[in-house]
Structure formats: C-alpha cells, structure tokens
Design a protein around this motif. Sequence first.
Motif, PDB file in Angstrom:
ATOM      1  N   ARG A  23      37.378  24.574  23.065  1.00 30.85           N
ATOM      2  CA  ARG A  23      37.372  23.501  24.131  1.00 30.85           C
ATOM      3  C   ARG A  23      36.727  22.271  23.390  1.00 30.85           C
ATOM      4  NH1 ARG A  23      33.208  21.879  28.369  1.00 30.85           N
ATOM      5  NH2 ARG A  23      34.422  20.581  29.795  1.00 30.85           N
ATOM      6  N   GLN A  24      35.827  22.567  22.742  1.00 29.88           N
ATOM      7  CA  GLN A  24      35.184  21.193  21.769  1.00 29.88           C
ATOM      8  C   GLN A  24      36.352  20.649  21.228  1.00 29.88           C
ATOM      9  OE1 GLN A  24      31.628  23.687  20.090  1.00 29.88           O
ATOM     10  NE2 GLN A  24      31.164  21.359  19.768  1.00 29.88           N
ATOM     11  N   LEU A  25      37.149  21.339  20.410  1.00 30.69           N
ATOM     12  CA  LEU A  25      38.334  20.724  19.761  1.00 30.69           C
ATOM     13  C   LEU A  25      39.199  20.066  20.752  1.00 30.69           C
ATOM     14  CD1 LEU A  25      38.803  23.792  17.101  1.00 30.69           C
ATOM     15  CD2 LEU A  25      37.970  21.630  16.573  1.00 30.69           C
ATOM     16  N   ARG A  26      39.649  20.694  21.682  1.00 32.83           N
ATOM     17  CA  ARG A  26      40.463  20.053  22.504  1.00 32.83           C
ATOM     18  C   ARG A  26      39.880  18.832  23.310  1.00 32.83           C
ATOM     19  NH1 ARG A  26      41.090  24.262  25.863  1.00 32.83           N
ATOM     20  NH2 ARG A  26      39.633  23.499  27.503  1.00 32.83           N
ATOM     21  N   VAL A  27      38.551  18.657  23.615  1.00 30.83           N
ATOM     22  CA  VAL A  27      37.939  17.506  24.079  1.00 30.83           C
ATOM     23  C   VAL A  27      37.721  16.463  23.056  1.00 30.83           C
ATOM     24  CG1 VAL A  27      35.786  16.622  25.025  1.00 30.83           C
ATOM     25  CG2 VAL A  27      36.959  18.621  26.083  1.00 30.83           C
ATOM     26  N   ALA A  28      37.579  16.875  21.762  1.00 32.29           N
ATOM     27  CA  ALA A  28      37.523  15.815  20.694  1.00 32.29           C
ATOM     28  C   ALA A  28      38.739  15.230  20.505  1.00 32.29           C
ATOM     29  CB  ALA A  28      37.010  16.657  19.388  1.00 32.29           C
ATOM     30  N   GLU A  29      39.880  15.906  20.568  1.00 31.07           N
ATOM     31  CA  GLU A  29      41.153  15.435  20.302  1.00 31.07           C
ATOM     32  C   GLU A  29      41.586  14.387  21.359  1.00 31.07           C
ATOM     33  OE1 GLU A  29      44.718  14.305  18.453  1.00 31.07           O
ATOM     34  OE2 GLU A  29      42.824  15.202  17.806  1.00 31.07           O
ATOM     35  N   GLU A  30      41.538  14.859  22.511  1.00 25.44           N
ATOM     36  CA  GLU A  30      41.745  13.772  23.725  1.00 25.44           C
ATOM     37  C   GLU A  30      40.689  12.618  23.629  1.00 25.44           C
ATOM     38  OE1 GLU A  30      43.882  13.715  26.463  1.00 25.44           O
ATOM     39  OE2 GLU A  30      44.658  15.194  24.899  1.00 25.44           O
ATOM     40  N   VAL A  31      39.390  12.629  23.333  1.00 26.31           N
ATOM     41  CA  VAL A  31      38.658  11.648  22.968  1.00 26.31           C
ATOM     42  C   VAL A  31      39.147  10.529  21.967  1.00 26.31           C
ATOM     43  CG1 VAL A  31      36.355  10.711  22.170  1.00 26.31           C
ATOM     44  CG2 VAL A  31      36.424  12.640  24.111  1.00 26.31           C
ATOM     45  N   ARG A  32      39.671  11.387  20.638  1.00 25.51           N
ATOM     46  CA  ARG A  32      40.129  10.484  19.640  1.00 25.51           C
ATOM     47  C   ARG A  32      41.597   9.805  20.097  1.00 25.51           C
ATOM     48  NH1 ARG A  32      43.916   9.851  16.571  1.00 25.51           N
ATOM     49  NH2 ARG A  32      45.402  11.544  17.837  1.00 25.51           N
ATOM     50  N   ARG A  33      42.385  10.335  20.811  1.00 25.06           N
ATOM     51  CA  ARG A  33      43.537   9.998  21.412  1.00 25.06           C
ATOM     52  C   ARG A  33      43.329   8.689  22.342  1.00 25.06           C
ATOM     53  NH1 ARG A  33      46.269   9.700  25.905  1.00 25.06           N
ATOM     54  NH2 ARG A  33      45.091  11.293  26.916  1.00 25.06           N
ATOM     55  N   VAL A  34      42.177   8.814  23.208  1.00 26.18           N
ATOM     56  CA  VAL A  34      42.055   7.548  23.978  1.00 26.18           C
ATOM     57  C   VAL A  34      41.346   6.598  23.362  1.00 26.18           C
ATOM     58  CG1 VAL A  34      40.625   7.061  26.137  1.00 26.18           C
ATOM     59  CG2 VAL A  34      41.892   9.160  26.181  1.00 26.18           C
ATOM     60  N   LEU A  35      40.492   6.763  22.289  1.00 22.65           N
ATOM     61  CA  LEU A  35      39.697   5.646  21.502  1.00 22.65           C
ATOM     62  C   LEU A  35      40.723   5.155  20.640  1.00 22.65           C
ATOM     63  CD1 LEU A  35      36.578   7.384  20.313  1.00 22.65           C
ATOM     64  CD2 LEU A  35      36.649   5.634  21.982  1.00 22.65           C
ATOM     65  N   ALA A  36      41.771   5.740  20.247  1.00 23.30           N
ATOM     66  CA  ALA A  36      42.870   5.061  19.291  1.00 23.30           C
ATOM     67  C   ALA A  36      43.690   4.108  20.249  1.00 23.30           C
ATOM     68  CB  ALA A  36      43.669   6.141  18.693  1.00 23.30           C
TER      69      ALA A  36
END
Length: 142
Positions: A23-36
């Motif tokens: 879950r941490q990895l999944r949320v981190a990737e979503e945060v990265r995508r939105v920030l980008a």
Amino acid sequence: MSSRSRHDVKGPAGVSAHGPSTRQLRVAEEVRRVLAELFARTEFRDPELLDVRITVTEVRISPDFRHATAFVTRLGRSDVEVLLPALKRVAPFLRTGLSKALNLRTVPEIHFQPDTALDNAMELDEIMRSPEVQRDLNSKPE
C-alpha cells in the motif's frame, strides 16, 4: 517467548524491517504521478520556479502515511538544491492539489530532497572509464 509474530519486526523509526508495504508503494507512486502532473501543468507564482522544469523521480511515504518525501531533479541540470526553499514554499499548494486528485484519508505533508542517483551513476561511470581502472580490469591475474 514473545507473543509478537515475525511480521511485527520493526526497524528504526517504526519502519518495517522488510521494507515498505504494498500500500505504501502504491500510494507513493500515485503521489509521484500527481506531483509530476502538477509540476508539468502549473505556472507557479514563485519567481524561483518560473520556467523551471522539475522531475519527480521517486516518492517515499512514511508508514503512517502522514509524510511523503519527494525526490526531485531539474531537467538537464544538477542544481536542484537551490530550488528546495522555493519548493518548500509551494508545498502547501501541492498538498491541496494532492487532496483534490487522490482519495486518501490523510493527505501527506510533502518534503523535498534532491535526487542524486543520476549524479552518482555518472560519477561511477567516469571512475570506471578512467585509465587506471581500465588497466586493472584488463590485467590478467598471475
């Protein structure tokens, strides 16, 4: 014998000894995508961020999902450290953007760190190409 299972092993600062959860990895990737996306389509009012291309290479989320560390780099330049104060100033705006784009109970506070992985890789490549290392690699053991 302790009643804790082997899955309860915690390292420093409460981080699981086995690494981040799925879950941490999944949320981190979503945060990265939105920030980008936010960096790509937002014109910031901060003068230090005008006409600056920022790439978010990785995001790490704390186990409690309250903090996110975003590793950033400037496209084509290695002086991202000078932008860290400006990024800290726009972090609340970016957090608002995250809250609108993601369906999370708690939107993490964003912290920025320079991504030095590319610089480290280039330095290692330069060392590996040096004549001294090439000589040692090409010499045959006696």
